[in-house]
Write a protein that holds these residues in place. Structure first.
Motif, PDB file in Angstrom:
ATOM      1  N   LEU A  41       0.847  -1.191   0.000  1.00  0.00           N
ATOM      2  CA  LEU A  41       0.000   0.000   0.000  1.00  0.00           C
ATOM      3  C   LEU A  41       0.879   1.236   0.000  1.00  0.00           C
ATOM      4  N   HIS A  42       0.637   2.138  -0.958  1.00  0.00           N
ATOM      5  CA  HIS A  42       1.430   3.346  -1.123  1.00  0.00           C
ATOM      6  C   HIS A  42       0.486   4.553  -1.043  1.00  0.00           C
ATOM      7  N   HIS A  43       0.523   5.256   0.075  1.00  0.00           N
ATOM      8  CA  HIS A  43      -0.301   6.452   0.261  1.00  0.00           C
ATOM      9  C   HIS A  43       0.496   7.641  -0.271  1.00  0.00           C
ATOM     10  N   SER A  82       8.186   7.257  -4.870  1.00  0.00           N
ATOM     11  CA  SER A  82       8.898   7.685  -3.661  1.00  0.00           C
ATOM     12  C   SER A  82       8.787   9.179  -3.349  1.00  0.00           C
ATOM     13  N   PRO A  83       8.843  10.088  -4.345  1.00  0.00           N
ATOM     14  CA  PRO A  83       8.758  11.513  -3.995  1.00  0.00           C
ATOM     15  C   PRO A  83       7.452  11.921  -3.337  1.00  0.00           C
ATOM     16  N   PHE A  84       6.419  11.082  -3.478  1.00  0.00           N
ATOM     17  CA  PHE A  84       5.088  11.468  -3.004  1.00  0.00           C
ATOM     18  C   PHE A  84       4.570  10.583  -1.864  1.00  0.00           C
ATOM     19  N   VAL A  85       5.354   9.595  -1.446  1.00  0.00           N
ATOM     20  CA  VAL A  85       4.885   8.639  -0.438  1.00  0.00           C
ATOM     21  C   VAL A  85       4.879   9.280   0.948  1.00  0.00           C
ATOM     22  N   VAL A  86       3.731   9.212   1.622  1.00  0.00           N
ATOM     23  CA  VAL A  86       3.638   9.646   3.017  1.00  0.00           C
ATOM     24  C   VAL A  86       3.476   8.453   3.953  1.00  0.00           C
ATOM     25  N   ALA A  87       3.107   7.291   3.402  1.00  0.00           N
ATOM     26  CA  ALA A  87       3.004   6.075   4.204  1.00  0.00           C
ATOM     27  C   ALA A  87       3.077   4.867   3.277  1.00  0.00           C
ATOM     28  N   ARG A  88       3.799   3.853   3.741  1.00  0.00           N
ATOM     29  CA  ARG A  88       3.877   2.596   3.010  1.00  0.00           C
ATOM     30  C   ARG A  88       3.582   1.462   3.968  1.00  0.00           C
TER      31      ARG A  88
END
Length: 378
Positions: free
Chosen positions: A8-10, A366-372
């Motif tokens: 999951l990539h938020h 990766s530049p936009f991920v806030v939670a994984r």
């Protein structure tokens, strides 16, 4: 071939300025990208943009553990099981369903359009969805400049955001019609901003613009409002982007007051859920034009689905239904693999590679991920 992991990539992508429509403004694009990985390391991608944080929690706790070890080819069975387990969180179901379609098609080495039964066209007519309102001045102040950009980019159809004030709405619509000429296809979206009679007042001053449809002329569930307007407006009435189930469209079809059905794949249960809307629409001889928001995954899902939908006369110059909604605003989540290309005839080409035809990687996000988060077998 079975499922080994769910990732999951938020994502949150800040925008350079605040934009919006007549109802809401925003300074970012946000979405949940769901990656389902099989034991051979292949990934299928899905998306939930409406309530990404809540959908991430639902998938992690309720859905992902049920998917581990399952065969991604059994999409229909898994959709039923996910729907029962999701507790009404159809955005979460939608993201899983999209990812299963992508993965199942990749495992077979075929496009998702083929998995859905086969493309009826290899180019889909697209409409530019924009421009956006901007605060701090008249919301239509940059519309003409931005519309010129859409026309230079090759769009032959445009859907304007509207709902500021009836006289101003009519003025910009009539101006854009002059810019497009008589052969362009023009639609209008009020974004639920008006009561029905205010919407009627605005559209009544746009008769010469030749609108193809008017979208969300009242709040989504206002059956009586749609019924009243359908007898008084000449353009087709469109709606349904917030509906989470095909059954929500049925009262509007039975009343004969919704002419264009606009389920969002990321909201209405994925490709399986919207496929049910398409069957219902065909029974009533109504076109489906999926609402498209969010990022590149939802866009590609809509492109593949739209390629399989039956053709219908629209009265517009772009060649008739179906259409693909193309978010024309700033959107880093749509640009992750390079912004999709508009052909000179105003169409977008359906990819013929496996799955959705895009190659997403975790590094791109990766530049936009806030939670994984990753769910695997213990």
């Amino acid at each position: 071939m079975s499922i080994a992991a769910v990732r999951l990539h938020h994502l949150v992508a800040p925008l350079p300025e605040v934009i919006g429509n007549a109802l809401v403004s925003f300074d970012r694009r946000e979405s949940l990208f769901v990656e389902i990985v099989d034991r051979q390391g292949r990934s299928g991608w899905g998306e939930a943009w409406h309530t990404p944080a809540a959908d991430r929690a639902t998938i992690a706790a309720r859905l992902a553990p049920r998917l581990l070890g399952q065969d991604p080819q059994q999409i229909g069975r898994l959709w039923q099981e996910m729907r029962e387990a999701a507790g009404g969180a159809m955005g979460a179901v939608a993201a899983i369903d999209m990812a299963l379609h992508d993965l199942a098609a990749r495992q077979r080495g075929i496009p998702v359009s083929t998995l859905l039964g086969g493309a009826l066209r290899h180019r889909v007519a697209a409409y530019a969805s924009g421009p956006f309102f901007k605060p701090g001045g008249h919301p239509y102040r940059e519309f003409e400049r931005e519309v010129e950009g859409y026309l230079r980019a090759g769009f032959k159809a445009i859907k304007l955001r509207s709902g500021f004030a009836p006289a101003d709405d009519a003025a910009i619509v009539n101006t854009v019609r002059q810019m497009m000429g008589p052969d362009g296809t023009l639609m209008l979206d009020f974004n639920q901003s008006y009561a029905p009679r205010a919407a009627l007042a605005a559209v009544s001053a746009m008769r010469e613009a030749g609108l193809l449809w008017v979208e969300e002329p009242t709040v989504p569930g206002d059956l009586q409002g749609y019924r009243m307007l359908s007898g008084l407006m000449t353009p087709a009435l469109a709606g349904g982007e917030t509906f989470t189930d095909a059954r929500a469209f049925r009262p509007f079809l039975e009343a004969g007051c919704m002419d264009v059905l606009q389920p969002d794949i990321a909201v209405c249960g994925g490709l399986t859920g919207v496929g049910r809307v398409a069957v219902l629409a065909e029974l009533y001889d109504r076109p489906v034009v999926p609402h498209v928001w969010g990022g590149i995954v939802n866009f590609q899902a809509a492109l593949h689905l739209t390629a399989t939908l039956p053709a219908q006369r629209s009265g517009g110059a772009a060649g008739g239904y179906p259409f693909l909604e193309f978010d024309a605003g700033p959107n880093p989540l749509l640009d992750l693999c390079g912004r999709p290309t508009v052909n000179g005839d105003g169409t977008v080409t359906v990819p013929d590679g496996p799955g959705f035809g895009i190659d997403l990687t975790a590094d791109m996000l990766s530049p936009f991920v806030v939670a994984r988060q990753e769910v695997t077998a213990q």
